[in-house]
Design a protein around this motif. Structure first.
Motif, PDB file in Angstrom:
ATOM      1  N   ALA A 102       0.817  -1.221   0.000  1.00 13.27           N
ATOM      2  CA  ALA A 102       0.000   0.000   0.000  1.00 13.27           C
ATOM      3  C   ALA A 102       0.849   1.270   0.000  1.00 13.27           C
ATOM      4  O   ALA A 102       0.634   2.163  -0.816  1.00 13.27           O
ATOM      5  N   VAL A 103       1.824   1.356   0.907  1.00 13.97           N
ATOM      6  CA  VAL A 103       2.609   2.585   1.029  1.00 13.97           C
ATOM      7  C   VAL A 103       3.539   2.790  -0.176  1.00 13.97           C
ATOM      8  O   VAL A 103       3.517   3.857  -0.810  1.00 13.97           O
ATOM      9  N   LEU A 104       4.337   1.789  -0.497  1.00  7.97           N
ATOM     10  CA  LEU A 104       5.323   1.953  -1.571  1.00  7.97           C
ATOM     11  C   LEU A 104       4.684   2.196  -2.937  1.00  7.97           C
ATOM     12  O   LEU A 104       5.118   3.099  -3.667  1.00  7.97           O
ATOM     13  N   PRO A 105       3.648   1.424  -3.347  1.00  5.33           N
ATOM     14  CA  PRO A 105       3.005   1.739  -4.628  1.00  5.33           C
ATOM     15  C   PRO A 105       2.385   3.136  -4.655  1.00  5.33           C
ATOM     16  O   PRO A 105       2.408   3.802  -5.694  1.00  5.33           O
ATOM     17  N   ALA A 106       1.836   3.563  -3.517  1.00  7.44           N
ATOM     18  CA  ALA A 106       1.240   4.903  -3.472  1.00  7.44           C
ATOM     19  C   ALA A 106       2.293   5.974  -3.740  1.00  7.44           C
ATOM     20  O   ALA A 106       2.004   6.990  -4.387  1.00  7.44           O
ATOM     21  N   ILE A 107       3.494   5.753  -3.285  1.00 13.18           N
ATOM     22  CA  ILE A 107       4.566   6.728  -3.496  1.00 13.18           C
ATOM     23  C   ILE A 107       5.134   6.635  -4.908  1.00 13.18           C
ATOM     24  O   ILE A 107       5.165   7.622  -5.657  1.00 13.18           O
ATOM     25  N   PHE A 108       5.566   5.447  -5.299  1.00 10.53           N
ATOM     26  CA  PHE A 108       6.348   5.329  -6.529  1.00 10.53           C
ATOM     27  C   PHE A 108       5.491   5.245  -7.792  1.00 10.53           C
ATOM     28  O   PHE A 108       5.869   5.800  -8.830  1.00 10.53           O
ATOM     29  N   GLU A 109       4.340   4.579  -7.738  1.00 11.85           N
ATOM     30  CA  GLU A 109       3.463   4.564  -8.914  1.00 11.85           C
ATOM     31  C   GLU A 109       2.879   5.943  -9.166  1.00 11.85           C
ATOM     32  O   GLU A 109       2.763   6.374 -10.324  1.00 11.85           O
ATOM     33  N   GLU A 110       2.511   6.639  -8.103  1.00  9.93           N
ATOM     34  CA  GLU A 110       1.978   7.987  -8.287  1.00  9.93           C
ATOM     35  C   GLU A 110       3.050   8.962  -8.758  1.00  9.93           C
ATOM     36  O   GLU A 110       2.770   9.861  -9.558  1.00  9.93           O
ATOM     37  N   THR A 111       4.273   8.799  -8.285  1.00 10.79           N
ATOM     38  CA  THR A 111       5.362   9.650  -8.764  1.00 10.79           C
ATOM     39  C   THR A 111       5.561   9.477 -10.264  1.00 10.79           C
ATOM     40  O   THR A 111       5.761  10.458 -11.000  1.00 10.79           O
TER      41      THR A 111
END
Length: 316
Positions: A150-159
């Motif tokens: 949840a946390v990592l995809p939210a950061i890197f996919e959104e970036t």
């Protein structure tokens, strides 16, 4: 005749646009290469058994490696483009955060139901859905799962999608509608799961709409995190299926969620409509040239999974 400053600015936008397309290609190819490498290493390390495929550590690596690849992709983009991180990831007005959260709540329930009907249709045609294995989610095991899934995809996919790609398309003069649907389609294709195509496309379109109107990626990071965290939490508690609710509660949740979705979309489309940039894709060839490898890889992966889903199961 363009001034030197205007030509310099245009050339910089073209460069950033190409690098944005290249970032999509890197974001598509690197995770696939890392996944193949993991499979080879595990096959060599455990030649007599594939039991490792059902372990938590293997499931975690399957989710973690793509995010590390996306993080590397972002670093490469900022290094090559020379674009400041702050310029691409600015702050925004506070009210876009609750709007994004309300929208994500609206997406989670009616869209999941709609996608379930789509999956049922595919299954009637003989399709077998292939989903990635989740690690153990009971008790405290939910916390590391939330971090990795949840946390990592939210950061890197959104970036990548709402930061690098969306903002560069918008800054180059693309109309808001072109940006929203282009990035939504690429977001869906990137995930490469035919049975989730509808869900990912609508989510991608809505998140990009938030990013375009707010001018920031941070509200979409929050919404993306809440979506994944909610799915993991429902899965861990066993409340992820509609028939575990009473009919009245199920109808109430669907109605409220649908109103939240429609209301948030209406707000984003009609509030300060003058800020809704109009225009046609500019320098599209520059972007397409950089993104073509990633589009091809994702399309092939999507087609392979679709074909495999219709093949009869192998005999044990």
């Amino acid at each position: 005749m363009k001034s030197v400053a205007e030509e310099t600015s245009e050339n910089f936008r073209k460069k950033c646009l190409f690098e944005a397309g290249l970032s999509f290609s890197a974001g598509a190819v690197l995770p696939l290469a890392a996944s193949l490498l993991l499979s080879v290493v595990c096959a060599l390390a455990f030649p007599k058994s594939n039991a490792y495929e059902h372990t938590d550590w293997y499931a975690y690596l399957g989710y973690l490696l793509p995010q590390l690849c996306l993080a590397a992709t972002a670093v490469i983009y900022f290094y090559r483009s020379k674009e400041p991180v702050r310029a691409l990831l600015p702050a925004c007005k506070w009210y876009y955060f609750p709007i994004a959260i309300i929208m994500q709540f609206g997406l989670l329930f009616p869209l999941s139901e709609l996608n379930g009907l789509f999956i049922s249709l595919l299954q009637k045609l003989g399709y077998r859905e292939s989903l990635g294995a989740l690690p153990t989610l009971t008790g405290w095991n939910l916390l590391p799962a939330v971090l990795v899934i949840a946390v990592l995809p939210a950061i890197f996919e959104e970036t990548l999608f709402r930061g690098i790609i969306s903002r560069n398309l918008h800054a180059d003069g693309w109309g808001a509608v072109s940006v929203v649907f282009t990035v939504g389609a690429m977001f869906s294709l990137f995930h490469g799961n035919p049975s989730q195509t509808l869900y990912q496309f609508v989510c991608g379109v809505c998140l990009t709409l938030v990013a375009v109107k707010s001018g920031s990626v941070y509200p979409t990071m929050v919404a993306h995190f809440l979506n994944n965290a909610a799915i993991l939490t429902l899965e861990s508690t066993g409340y992820g299926t509609a028939w575990q609710m009473s009919l009245g509660a199920y109808i109430a949740v669907q109605v409220v969620a649908s109103l939240c979705l429609l209301g948030s979309v209406a707000f984003l489309v009609f509030f300060r409509r003058r800020d809704f940039q109009k225009g046609k894709p500019v320098h599209g060839k520059k972007f397409a040239f950089g993104a073509i490898a990633g589009i091809a890889v994702c399309a092939i992966q999507w087609l392979v999974l679709l074909v495999v889903g219709f093949l009869p199961p192998r005999a044990q």
